[in-house]
Write a protein that holds these residues in place. Structure first.
Motif, PDB file in Angstrom:
ATOM      1  N   LEU A 557      -8.310  47.278  14.059  1.00  0.00           N
ATOM      2  CA  LEU A 557      -7.364  46.168  14.129  1.00  0.00           C
ATOM      3  C   LEU A 557      -7.057  45.732  15.561  1.00  0.00           C
ATOM      4  CD1 LEU A 557      -4.959  47.329  11.290  1.00  0.00           C
ATOM      5  CD2 LEU A 557      -7.022  45.935  11.134  1.00  0.00           C
ATOM      6  N   THR A 558      -6.899  46.678  16.467  1.00  0.00           N
ATOM      7  CA  THR A 558      -6.606  46.300  17.862  1.00  0.00           C
ATOM      8  C   THR A 558      -7.792  45.580  18.498  1.00  0.00           C
ATOM      9  OG1 THR A 558      -5.089  48.173  18.075  1.00  0.00           O
ATOM     10  CG2 THR A 558      -5.855  47.145  20.106  1.00  0.00           C
ATOM     11  N   PRO A 559      -9.025  46.122  18.386  1.00  0.00           N
ATOM     12  CA  PRO A 559     -10.170  45.344  18.894  1.00  0.00           C
ATOM     13  C   PRO A 559     -10.304  43.999  18.198  1.00  0.00           C
ATOM     14  CG  PRO A 559     -10.830  47.609  18.460  1.00  0.00           C
ATOM     15  CD  PRO A 559      -9.449  47.447  17.908  1.00  0.00           C
ATOM     16  N   ALA A 560      -9.944  43.947  16.909  1.00  0.00           N
ATOM     17  CA  ALA A 560     -10.054  42.690  16.160  1.00  0.00           C
ATOM     18  C   ALA A 560      -9.203  41.606  16.805  1.00  0.00           C
ATOM     19  CB  ALA A 560      -9.630  42.897  14.709  1.00  0.00           C
ATOM     20  N   CYS A 561      -8.021  41.968  17.284  1.00  0.00           N
ATOM     21  CA  CYS A 561      -7.142  40.982  17.930  1.00  0.00           C
ATOM     22  C   CYS A 561      -7.823  40.364  19.152  1.00  0.00           C
ATOM     23  CB  CYS A 561      -5.825  41.635  18.345  1.00  0.00           C
ATOM     24  SG  CYS A 561      -4.765  42.072  16.964  1.00  0.00           S
ATOM     25  N   SER A 562      -8.410  41.207  19.997  1.00  0.00           N
ATOM     26  CA  SER A 562      -9.058  40.688  21.210  1.00  0.00           C
ATOM     27  C   SER A 562     -10.327  39.920  20.865  1.00  0.00           C
ATOM     28  CB  SER A 562      -9.381  41.839  22.172  1.00  0.00           C
ATOM     29  OG  SER A 562     -10.255  42.763  21.569  1.00  0.00           O
ATOM     30  N   ILE A 563     -11.069  40.372  19.854  1.00  0.00           N
ATOM     31  CA  ILE A 563     -12.308  39.692  19.453  1.00  0.00           C
ATOM     32  C   ILE A 563     -11.999  38.313  18.903  1.00  0.00           C
ATOM     33  CG2 ILE A 563     -14.180  39.726  17.755  1.00  0.00           C
ATOM     34  CD1 ILE A 563     -14.035  42.863  18.031  1.00  0.00           C
ATOM     35  N   LEU A 564     -11.038  38.236  17.984  1.00  0.00           N
ATOM     36  CA  LEU A 564     -10.687  36.946  17.389  1.00  0.00           C
ATOM     37  C   LEU A 564     -10.115  35.998  18.443  1.00  0.00           C
ATOM     38  CD1 LEU A 564      -9.074  38.110  14.011  1.00  0.00           C
ATOM     39  CD2 LEU A 564     -11.399  37.351  14.420  1.00  0.00           C
ATOM     40  N   SER A 565      -9.315  36.543  19.365  1.00  0.00           N
ATOM     41  CA  SER A 565      -8.730  35.708  20.420  1.00  0.00           C
ATOM     42  C   SER A 565      -9.813  35.128  21.318  1.00  0.00           C
ATOM     43  CB  SER A 565      -7.746  36.516  21.264  1.00  0.00           C
ATOM     44  OG  SER A 565      -6.635  36.899  20.500  1.00  0.00           O
ATOM     45  N   ALA A 566     -10.792  35.966  21.692  1.00  0.00           N
ATOM     46  CA  ALA A 566     -11.870  35.504  22.570  1.00  0.00           C
ATOM     47  C   ALA A 566     -12.680  34.395  21.905  1.00  0.00           C
ATOM     48  CB  ALA A 566     -12.777  36.672  22.935  1.00  0.00           C
ATOM     49  N   MET A 567     -12.942  34.551  20.608  1.00  0.00           N
ATOM     50  CA  MET A 567     -13.720  33.531  19.901  1.00  0.00           C
ATOM     51  C   MET A 567     -12.911  32.256  19.714  1.00  0.00           C
ATOM     52  SD  MET A 567     -15.916  35.648  17.087  1.00  0.00           S
ATOM     53  CE  MET A 567     -17.295  36.667  17.610  1.00  0.00           C
ATOM     54  N   LEU A 568     -11.631  32.407  19.380  1.00  0.00           N
ATOM     55  CA  LEU A 568     -10.785  31.225  19.201  1.00  0.00           C
ATOM     56  C   LEU A 568     -10.591  30.469  20.514  1.00  0.00           C
ATOM     57  CD1 LEU A 568      -8.127  32.651  16.733  1.00  0.00           C
ATOM     58  CD2 LEU A 568      -9.721  30.794  16.269  1.00  0.00           C
ATOM     59  N   LYS A 569     -10.617  31.214  21.617  1.00  0.00           N
ATOM     60  CA  LYS A 569     -10.457  30.583  22.928  1.00  0.00           C
ATOM     61  C   LYS A 569     -11.577  29.573  23.170  1.00  0.00           C
ATOM     62  CE  LYS A 569      -9.669  31.742  27.797  1.00  0.00           C
ATOM     63  NZ  LYS A 569      -9.636  32.834  28.801  1.00  0.00           N
ATOM     64  N   PHE A 570     -12.778  29.900  22.736  1.00  0.00           N
ATOM     65  CA  PHE A 570     -13.895  28.970  22.887  1.00  0.00           C
ATOM     66  C   PHE A 570     -13.619  27.677  22.119  1.00  0.00           C
ATOM     67  CE2 PHE A 570     -17.522  27.383  20.360  1.00  0.00           C
ATOM     68  CZ  PHE A 570     -18.166  26.686  21.361  1.00  0.00           C
ATOM     69  N   PHE A 571     -13.138  27.812  20.881  1.00  0.00           N
ATOM     70  CA  PHE A 571     -12.878  26.619  20.076  1.00  0.00           C
ATOM     71  C   PHE A 571     -11.726  25.798  20.657  1.00  0.00           C
ATOM     72  CE2 PHE A 571     -15.028  29.344  16.945  1.00  0.00           C
ATOM     73  CZ  PHE A 571     -15.957  28.449  16.456  1.00  0.00           C
ATOM     74  N   SER A 572     -10.693  26.472  21.134  1.00  0.00           N
ATOM     75  CA  SER A 572      -9.551  25.739  21.688  1.00  0.00           C
ATOM     76  C   SER A 572      -9.928  25.019  22.983  1.00  0.00           C
ATOM     77  CB  SER A 572      -8.374  26.690  21.936  1.00  0.00           C
ATOM     78  OG  SER A 572      -8.740  27.696  22.860  1.00  0.00           O
ATOM     79  N   ALA A 573     -10.880  25.583  23.724  1.00  0.00           N
ATOM     80  CA  ALA A 573     -11.329  24.936  24.969  1.00  0.00           C
ATOM     81  C   ALA A 573     -12.334  23.818  24.702  1.00  0.00           C
ATOM     82  CB  ALA A 573     -11.969  25.970  25.894  1.00  0.00           C
ATOM     83  N   ASN A 574     -12.839  23.762  23.466  1.00  0.00           N
ATOM     84  CA  ASN A 574     -13.877  22.794  23.122  1.00  0.00           C
ATOM     85  C   ASN A 574     -13.434  21.357  23.402  1.00  0.00           C
ATOM     86  OD1 ASN A 574     -15.798  21.179  21.631  1.00  0.00           O
ATOM     87  ND2 ASN A 574     -14.451  21.347  19.861  1.00  0.00           N
ATOM     88  N   HIS A 575     -12.220  21.005  22.956  1.00  0.00           N
ATOM     89  CA  HIS A 575     -11.771  19.620  23.110  1.00  0.00           C
ATOM     90  C   HIS A 575     -11.653  19.252  24.587  1.00  0.00           C
ATOM     91  CE1 HIS A 575      -9.220  16.052  22.918  1.00  0.00           C
ATOM     92  NE2 HIS A 575      -9.629  15.916  21.662  1.00  0.00           N
ATOM     93  N   LYS A 576     -11.077  20.156  25.367  1.00  0.00           N
ATOM     94  CA  LYS A 576     -10.901  19.900  26.795  1.00  0.00           C
ATOM     95  C   LYS A 576     -12.249  19.753  27.495  1.00  0.00           C
ATOM     96  CE  LYS A 576      -8.902  21.977  30.952  1.00  0.00           C
ATOM     97  NZ  LYS A 576      -8.204  23.153  31.514  1.00  0.00           N
TER      98      LYS A 576
END
Length: 976
Positions: A557-576
């Motif tokens: 679960l703890t690694p999952a938080c960092s993994i999901l955050s890292a992947m979501l960061k790519f999508f959130s930066a996509n628009h910019k």
């Protein structure tokens, strides 16, 4: 001079603030800004810079107020405007950037600089109408072509983005066309980008004839950025016009200049067969020797392709594959059309394939080149065909007569191609178990031998013999899927770990290893493998499915938080990021790229993976980050979840997974098909829908249990409702509707036929739906959600007249406890059996993790029920004391709730005990007795692999135990 001195003083005073911001020393920047403002209160640039420092110090509200104060003065100084722009962009408030430049333009309407900044601000917002107006204003101020065509492109974007097709075709595109025509008539079109924009406008209107006239006219001469671009555009337009003779002639001419362009051959053959089917006959002019000859008959096409082959052979240089592949493509098409007479003129399929193998068999791409055409071979001759190819690869040893190992990379690549063709043609399916094992050993031996050819390679290069090991793994994996022997799985992992050691940059090895470790239920080794591949940018979306979903499923679960955050960061930066690319396209005139970039951005925004990661991350945050109802409400406010509104556009979701990343040599009947991929995507959508409904239901419970919103701190839905004079959302009704949606969705999923088990290594991973439904988790959650609805109803009902409602709550409590007991009893299977041979049961671990998750969610809902029941109990107690009547009957719901909470604690403790036993059970497993190939035992220890698996199980049990312990503490604090 006095004015200049004032500017110099201001710049000198501002310099320390700039330096502090550049050094990321925000505290010092604030101090320096305050120092300047004490001396010069009217220096608004200092305030703007201070706003940036405040924002970067996580003081967003203060920064917003200060920036608003500066913006209210409608500055026109460049430094102030730039500082405000930086501040608002970091706040992601592009609308405010546009506003400050709108004000600046009002004050200085003839400023080219302010207008261009305003145009780009509108680009960031996607305000195409305002872009158009600003572009024309720019052109009037400074009559430059780029500004004019910025306006034209803005009109085109309005046409492409409007939902009204009639409006697009009748107004926007004709307007854009007239604007460009005016420039063309005035001979003001100067750049290729402007011509390409003109062509785009005409093609969007399907005015292909007009576009063709542009290309063949004077404007077409400006198409010079690519070789043969003008001719290629002509050929494409002839295809659109279905002018097959001219299209054929043009592609024929293009192939004379570049006989290796495969796409041109495809268009050439397509036009040929359109001509043949229409009965077209060449005239005398067509049969001449001109470059524009139309090859309108099959015989002419055969002659043309043969000429290309002959020309290639005469060159004596490095042969190009295009003409030889084109010959096989033409033969295949003629065979499929039943024109055997013409096909015979080209030759026999076996002869052409053999000839191709002789010329290009030493290239790694040879197998993929030949694969589409081996279907032309007679199935009875498959074995003979492969044997004949092997005569060009195998060199018998003169002394022993045995086949010797290849002496160079070229011979090795020929043999790799032969083995791949043998598997693809299904010849390996006929092997006995002993022959198959002998083949695997031979491939492994050849892989080891081939490593000598890669001694001088860089660590980032892939070893040329790696395909041998991959083929051996595919063969052994097929055996494992039939037998399910744990020893085979360990042997595969050992083989691949050895492969990674010799070829550390081979992503194929690592991706397959991730799949195999997942089969063992071990996520921990996967993280290192995935990190070592340095997956970046778009690969987070295309390859993330290999890995991301298992972190949660297997309890990391703890690694999952960092993994999901890292992947979501790519999508959130996509628009910019894509916005910056669009701005660059405007600046440099690459107008034809703008729709492509916007389409790319939308595909990422609509990625199924994006939605799935976001939902899983939010559920995980609720489970891990909340220990009381107040934290749940704060987290919900931060997430801005709307229970009554489904934010996911289900019909538009895109499947961006790359399911071709792994090499495959499987026979046609076992290849991954489009139907398999569509079925897998459908199952992924079903799982996402269930998870989304659960998340929204939890959000509805949290909102339902809270008092009316104060100070605008709660959900945006309630704020909007009150602002618009609407009735506030009734979350009890919303939750009831969501419960119905969950039950309906589950029934639909259960009613569908079982999906085919995808046993291929390159196949997509399954969802957790089966484990979820088998474990009755949906029953547990919908029951507790229903309890929350009924408890909420008690708030508006007289407790003394709510017997029926209380009985309903009691029944749901009873249903939950019985279901929980049933699920716990059904999961009595141990996570591993230390016998001989030992076994590991990953599905048990997955079931335990899901049960912990469900109990955590039930705990959160129960705590919200407690929030609703507590005031009722307090009111009842107050009345009882006031009336001093000890005979007042306490409603049964409070006792039932207490009993339910106590039972949940007991179940949680049992589950916690099961998790703590995992370490003992997994430690007792001894893998030394597994049947492993001795050669593999020597390379990498099986015990080393098992230690990785064991550590992963221990981490899974430890992390889920910790989360469960946290929620049990919350349950124990729930007292009425």
């Amino acid at each position: 001079m006095a004015g200049r001195g004032h500017v110099d003083v201001s710049e000198r005073r501002l310099r320390p603030i700039y330096d502090a911001l550049d050094a990321s020393n925000n505290k010092k920047a604030i101090q320096e800004a305050d120092k300047v403002l004490r001396k010069q209160k009217d220096l608004i640039c200092a305030k703007a810079l201070k706003a940036i420092a405040l924002l970067r110090s996580s003081r967003r509200q203060e920064a917003l107020l200060l920036a608003a104060e500066v913006a209210a003065q409608e500055p026109i100084e460049e430094a102030t405007l730039q500082a405000l722009t930086i501040c608002y962009r970091e706040m992601e408030r592009g609308d405010l950037v546009a506003r400050i430049y709108e004000n600046a333009v009002k004050k200085v309407p003839q400023s080219e600089e302010f207008l261009s900044h305003l145009f780009m601000a509108y680009v960031r917002l996607g305000e195409y109408k305002k872009q158009q107006q600003t572009g024309m204003a720019l052109y009037k101020v400074a009559p430059k072509n780029p500004y004019y065509f910025w306006s034209v492109m803005s009109i085109v974007m309005q046409a492409l983005t409007t939902e009204d097709e009639k409006l697009s075709q009748k107004m926007f595109l004709p307007l854009a066309e007239r604007m460009v025509e005016k420039m063309a008539k005035d001979t003001k079109i100067e750049a290729e980008a402007e011509v390409r924009l003109y062509l785009m406008i005409l093609e969007k209107q399907k005015k292909y004839q007009d576009a063709l006239e542009v290309v063949v006219g004077p404007l077409g001469n400006k198409l010079i950025s690519e070789i043969e671009l003008q001719s290629l555009k002509q050929a494409e337009l002839y295809v659109q016009l279905e002018d097959w003779p001219k299209a054929n002639a043009k592609y024929r001419k293009l192939l004379l200049t570049n006989p290796d362009n495969w796409l041109w051959y495809i268009h050439y053959f397509n036009s040929l067969f359109h001509l043949v089917d229409s009965g077209w006959t060449p005239s005398e002019a067509d049969e001449g020797s001109s470059d524009d000859v139309v090859t309108g008959t099959v015989d002419m096409a055969i002659a043309f392709v043969e000429e290309r082959v002959e020309e290639e052979l005469k060159n004596g240089k490095r042969l190009q594959r295009g003409p030889f592949l084109a010959r096989m493509e033409l033969l295949k098409r003629l065979t499929e059309r039943g024109n055997q007479e013409a096909a015979d003129k080209i030759g026999l399929p076996a002869d052409l394939l053999k000839d191709y193998f002789i010329k290009f068999g030493d290239k790694p791409c040879c197998f993929m080149d030949m694969r589409p055409y081996v279907s032309m071979l007679n199935p009875d001759n498959h074995a003979q065909f492969v044997e004949e190819l092997q005569t060009y690869t195998e060199i018998p040893d003169e002394k022993t007569g045995d086949v010797s190992l290849p002496a160079d990379v070229q011979a090795m690549q020929r043999h790799i191609c032969c083995v791949g063709l043998a598997r693809s043609l299904g010849l390996q399916e006929q092997l006995t178990e002993g022959d198959r094992e002998e083949l695997v050993q031979d491939l492994t031996r050849r892989h080891q031998h081939g490593l000598q050819f890669g001694k001088d390679l860089l660590p980032t290069d892939v070893q040329p013999s790696d395909s041998y090991l991959l083929m051996a793994v595919h063969i052994k994996y097929a055996v494992y899927m039939k037998t399910k022997k744990l020893g085979l799985l360990f042997e595969l992992i050992v083989m691949l770990e050895k492969g990674v050691a010799s070829s550390p940059s081979n992503a194929q090895y690592k991706l397959i290893l991730i799949k195999l470790y997942i089969l063992l239920g071990a996520f921990h080794p996967c993280k290192k493998l995935y990190d070592n591949m340095e997956i970046k940018h778009i690969q987070q979306d295309t390859l993330g499915y290999f890995y991301a979903c298992y972190a949660v499923a297997l309890g990391h679960l703890t690694p999952a938080c960092s993994i999901l955050s890292a992947m979501l960061k790519f999508f959130s930066a996509n628009h910019k990021d894509t916005t910056e690319y669009i701005i660059a396209a405007y600046k440099y005139g690459s107008f034809h790229k703008i729709p492509e970039i916007i389409s790319f951005r939308e595909r990422l925004n609509l990625s199924h993976n994006y939605s799935a990661l976001a939902v899983e991350r939010m559920i995980l945050d609720f489970i891990m980050e909340t220990t009381n109802p107040e934290q749940m409400r704060e987290l919900l406010d931060y997430m801005e979840i709307s229970p009554e509104k489904d934010e996911i556009k289900w019909d538009l979701l895109k499947d961006n997974r790359d399911l071709t990343v792994l090499s495959s040599w499987e026979p046609k009947e076992r290849e991954l098909t489009d139907q398999h991929i569509e079925l897998s995507f459908c199952q992924d959508r079903q799982w996402l829908r269930l998870r989304s409904l659960i998340l929204r239901s939890l959000a509805a419970v949290i909102l339902m249990s809270q008092p009316a919103p104060l100070d605008g701190e709660h959900s945006p839905q309630k704020q909007d409702a009150s602002r618009n004079g609407e009735a506030p959302v009734e979350h009890g009704n919303t939750l009831t509707s969501l419960i119905l949606d969950i039950n309906t969705h589950v029934q639909e999923v259960e009613g569908q036929a079982g999906s085919e088990n995808m046993s291929l290594l390159c196949g997509p991973p399954p969802t957790r739906m089966k484990v979820y439904l088998d474990g009755q988790h949906h029953v547990l959650l919908t029951s507790i959600f229903q309890v929350a609805v009924d408890v909420h109803s008690l708030e508006t009902t007289d407790l003394n007249q709510s017997q029926e409602l209380q009985e309903k709550i009691a029944k749901n409590f009873d249903c939950i406890l019985k279901t929980f007991e049933y699920v716990l009893d059904s999961m009595d299977t141990s996570i591993a059996s230390p016998g001989c041979p030992p076994q590991v049961y990953p599905h048990v671990l997955e079931g335990l993790v899901l049960l912990v998750e469900t109990l955590c969610l039930m705990t959160l809902v129960t705590s919200q029920c407690h929030v609703m029941l507590k005031p009722m109990k307090a009111t009842l107690t107050k009345k009882k004391r006031k009336k001093k009547n000890p005979t007042v009957v306490v409603p049964q719901v409070f006792d039932n709730f207490k009993t339910f909470v106590d039972s949940l604690v007991q179940f949680g403790e049992k589950l916690h005990t099961r998790l703590t036993e995992v370490n003992t059970v997994i430690t007792a497993v001894d893998v030394s007795g597994l049947e492993i190939d001795p050669a593999e035992k020597e390379a990498i220890s099986v015990e080393t692999v098992w230690n990785k698996v064991k550590e992963s199980y221990q981490i899974s049990a430890g992390e889920t135990s910790e989360v469960l312990k946290q929620k049990l503490q919350l349950l124990r604090t729930i007292r009425l």
